[in-house]
Every structure is written in structure tokens, then in C-alpha cells.
Design an enzyme around this catalytic site. Structure first.
Site, mmCIF file in Angstrom:
data_model
loop_
_atom_site.group_PDB
_atom_site.id
_atom_site.type_symbol
_atom_site.label_atom_id
_atom_site.label_comp_id
_atom_site.label_asym_id
_atom_site.label_seq_id
_atom_site.Cartn_x
_atom_site.Cartn_y
_atom_site.Cartn_z
ATOM 1 N N HIS A 38 0.848 -1.245 -0.095
ATOM 2 C CA HIS A 38 0.149 0.014 0.182
ATOM 3 C C HIS A 38 0.874 1.295 0.005
ATOM 4 O O HIS A 38 0.496 2.400 -0.391
ATOM 5 C CB HIS A 38 -1.105 -0.017 1.283
ATOM 6 C CG HIS A 38 -2.020 -1.266 1.099
ATOM 7 N ND1 HIS A 38 -2.849 -1.423 0.195
ATOM 8 C CD2 HIS A 38 -2.170 -1.737 2.208
ATOM 9 C CE1 HIS A 38 -3.542 -2.406 0.800
ATOM 10 N NE2 HIS A 38 -3.400 -2.749 1.583
ATOM 11 N N HIS A 42 -6.336 -7.233 -0.116
ATOM 12 C CA HIS A 42 -6.676 -5.697 -0.615
ATOM 13 C C HIS A 42 -5.611 -5.420 -1.799
ATOM 14 O O HIS A 42 -4.715 -6.162 -2.103
ATOM 15 C CB HIS A 42 -5.922 -4.959 0.525
ATOM 16 C CG HIS A 42 -6.480 -5.191 1.726
ATOM 17 N ND1 HIS A 42 -6.101 -5.945 2.867
ATOM 18 C CD2 HIS A 42 -7.659 -4.954 2.632
ATOM 19 C CE1 HIS A 42 -6.961 -6.194 3.971
ATOM 20 N NE2 HIS A 42 -7.755 -5.271 3.799
ATOM 21 N N ASP A 89 -4.599 -12.758 3.567
ATOM 22 C CA ASP A 89 -6.011 -12.302 4.289
ATOM 23 C C ASP A 89 -6.969 -12.458 3.484
ATOM 24 O O ASP A 89 -8.376 -12.142 3.778
ATOM 25 C CB ASP A 89 -5.644 -10.746 4.547
ATOM 26 C CG ASP A 89 -5.280 -9.838 3.672
ATOM 27 O OD1 ASP A 89 -4.829 -10.457 2.513
ATOM 28 O OD2 ASP A 89 -4.547 -8.595 4.080
HETATM 29 ZN ZN LIG Z 1 -4.297 -6.993 2.841
#
Ligand SMILES: [Zn+2]
Length: 314
Positions: free
Chosen positions: A128, A167, A249
Site C-alpha cells: 500500500h 486488498h 488475508d
Molecule cells: Zn491485505
């Protein structure tokens, strides 16, 4: 040639505080899982500190300096927040430098043939972090830095990053967007943090491939996304090194994601990626840990992932 495992106890010193999902126990359970006798064949090494000149392939010297200076000065100093969900404690800077250093060292060993492939069991994660911003538990864009280092130092012409974290890796995508020789592909849940990763985001040179998944999707949908989108795009791009942003995740027990993968699904994806790397890049794979917040799901999935890397190396 062996599979290299890079980690460092300093990665445990990044203390995100009570209740934060990106916590030291994540690394402890991965370390414990990989201490099992079936992983005796791994070559183990300590993650070195990243060379700042290499980090500067992605982030500015001022960015690195600002993070260094933000670090609380003593173990008793209160944590500071670098963004709304990224705390920094005393020790966080070294952890981030070793997480990045592991990815760089893994590239050095794999590109020079000292290791067949490598897994970096480190934290904080990286995907990120954008060129100019700390985001979502991430300080340095470890996978992107490793990719640029492979090009700058080892003559890799084309480098691909495949990211199966739940994500979207907005940082890696942003850094690669205008780079015709760097490719980023991601499966991720949408809508979900950070909000990027739509199908229409394809990079300046068709060098980005996003396969957004819906909450509730599981192994069947992932295999379909890999077979119909990720793998054909990867094959078409071609590469000299494959980097995996290995977040676990998307596991069904994960508290941050709504996907329903099991350890077997991570093994399947790893198999497919390793096979592609054998076909395109002499098997060269560097895998870096990203997310994964259910301790059992993380440990089992990381173990399944590393088992497949080891099979490929034997
Ligand atoms: Zn993640």
C-alpha cells in the site's frame, strides 16, 4: 538449489499497539509453522537492512528521512500515527528497513543463482505504500523496490509482481503505472480498502491487470480469475523475475477480508505462478509477505505457499 527463507527478529519490534491486526504475533506464527521438520530443507538467513540508495529507486531520500525522524526515540516513547491506520513505535524503522532489505537480498540471491526462489517472512508489509505516502500498515513498497532493483542491478529486463492479498496493492500499481517493463497483477476484494483495483485500471502500457473479486468469493472464483485473467496477462507480458506479494488475508477466517480461500487455494495459486516462472524465467520467484490477520489461517497458508516453493526448488 534451495528455497531461501529470510526473516529477522527486529521485525517483531514494530509494535502497532493493542488491538491492531498487523501485529508481531503474525510473524511468530509464521516462524513457528516454518520451524516444522518438513521445512528443514530451507536455507535460512537473516534479513539485512536495506541500502537506502536502493530504496531510492522508488521513494525519495526525503521520504525515507521523514520516516526515520518520525520514529519514537525510546522504547517508552508513545507510538506515532503515520497515517490513520499505520502506527510507528520505537523499532519500527529497523523493522521496515529489514522487510525491504529482505526483498532486495532475495532478489540478489535468486538473480545470481544462489537460491532457486525465496520467501521473505517479514513485517511491516509494503504493497500500500505509494511513492510519497505511507498507507495501510505499509512504510516502503518492498515488492516494487525489489522489482526495480532487479532491473537496475541484475539486468532483468521485465519484472512481474502478482499480488493475491485480499486488498489491492495500490502502491505497487501507482509505482508501476508508467513503467512499460514492470507488470502488476492483482486479485483482491472490491469494494474494500484501499478502493483502487478496478478492471479498467490497466496501466499506461497495459502493464496492470486487476481481477476484483466479490465478498464471498472463494477458491472456484479465484481459480477462474487466475485462469482467465491473471495467468494469460502474465504469460503475454513475459518476465525475467516474478515477485509475489503474498498476502494471506483472502483466507476464509481472516477478520479484515470477506473472501473464503483455504490453504489449498494458496498452494494452487503458488503452483500456477511457479510453473509460469519455470516457463518464462528459469523458475525465479521472490515472494514477500504482505497481509494475513487470522493467525491460524496465516500460518497454514504461508506453510502451504512455502511448501510449493520448496517443491519447485528441489
Ligand atoms: Zn491485505
Amino acid at each position: 538449489m534451495p528455497t531461501l527463507l529470510l526473516t529477522h527478529p527486529a521485525c517483531l519490534l514494530h509494535d502497532t499497539g493493542p488491538g491492531h491486526p498487523e501485529r508481531p504475533d503474525r510473524l511468530r506464527v509464521v516462524d513457528k509453522a516454518l520451524a516444522d521438520p518438513r521445512f528443514a530443507g530451507l536455507t535460512r538467513a537473516e534479513a539485512p537492512l536495506a541500502n537506502t540508495a536502493i530504496i531510492e529507486l522508488v521513494h525519495s531520500a526525503a521520504y525515507i528521512d521523514a520516516i526515520r525522524k518520525a520514529e519514537p526515540p525510546t522504547p517508552d516513547s508513545p507510538r506515532v500515527m503515520l497515517d490513520s491506520d499505520t502506527p510507528m513505535s520505537h523499532g519500527s524503522f529497523e523493522a521496515a528497513m529489514r522487510a525491504c532489505g529482505a526483498a532486495i537480498e532475495a532478489v540478489d540471491q535468486v538473480m545470481t543463482g544462489k537460491a532457486h526462489n525465496a520467501f521473505c517472512a517479514t513485517r511491516p508489509p509494503g504493497h500500500h505504500a505509494e511513492t510519497n505516502s505511507v498507507q495501510g500498515f505499509c512504510f516502503f513498497s518492498n515488492a516494487a523496490i525489489a522489482a526495480k532493483h532487479a532491473r537496475a542491478r541484475h539486468g532483468a529486463e521485465r519484472v512481474a509482481v502478482v499480488d493475491f492479498d485480499v486488498h489491492h496493492g495500490n502502491g505497487t500499481q501507482e509505482i508501476f503505472w508508467n513503467e512499460r517493463n514492470l507488470f502488476y497483477a492483482s486479485t483482491h476484494q472490491m469494494p474494500l480498502f484501499p478502493g483502487s483495483g478496478a478492471l479498467r485500471e490497466t496501466g499506461a502500457f497495459d502493464n496492470v491487470c486487476n481481477a476484483p473479486m466479490r465478498a464471498g468469493d472463494g477458491g472456484h472464483e479465484f481459480r477462474d480469475a487466475f485462469n482467465s485473467r491473471i495467468l494469460p496477462a502474465l504469460r503475454n507480458f513475459g518476465f525475467d523475475l516474478l515477485i509475489i506479494s503474498a498476502g494471506f488475508d483472502a483466507h476464509r477466517d481472516d477478520p479484515l477480508g470477506g473472501l473464503t480461500l483455504a490453504a489449498d487455494d494458496f498452494a494452487w495459486m503458488t503452483h500456477k505462478l511457479v510453473d509460469m516462472a519455470v516457463a518464462k524465467a528459469h523458475g525465479r520467484v521472490v515472494s514477500v509477505l504482505e497481509g494475513g490477520y487470522d493467525l491460524g489461517g496465516l500460518a497454514n497458508s504461508a506453510a502451504a505457499h512455502v511448501s510449493v516453493l520448496m517443491e519447485a526448488a528441489s
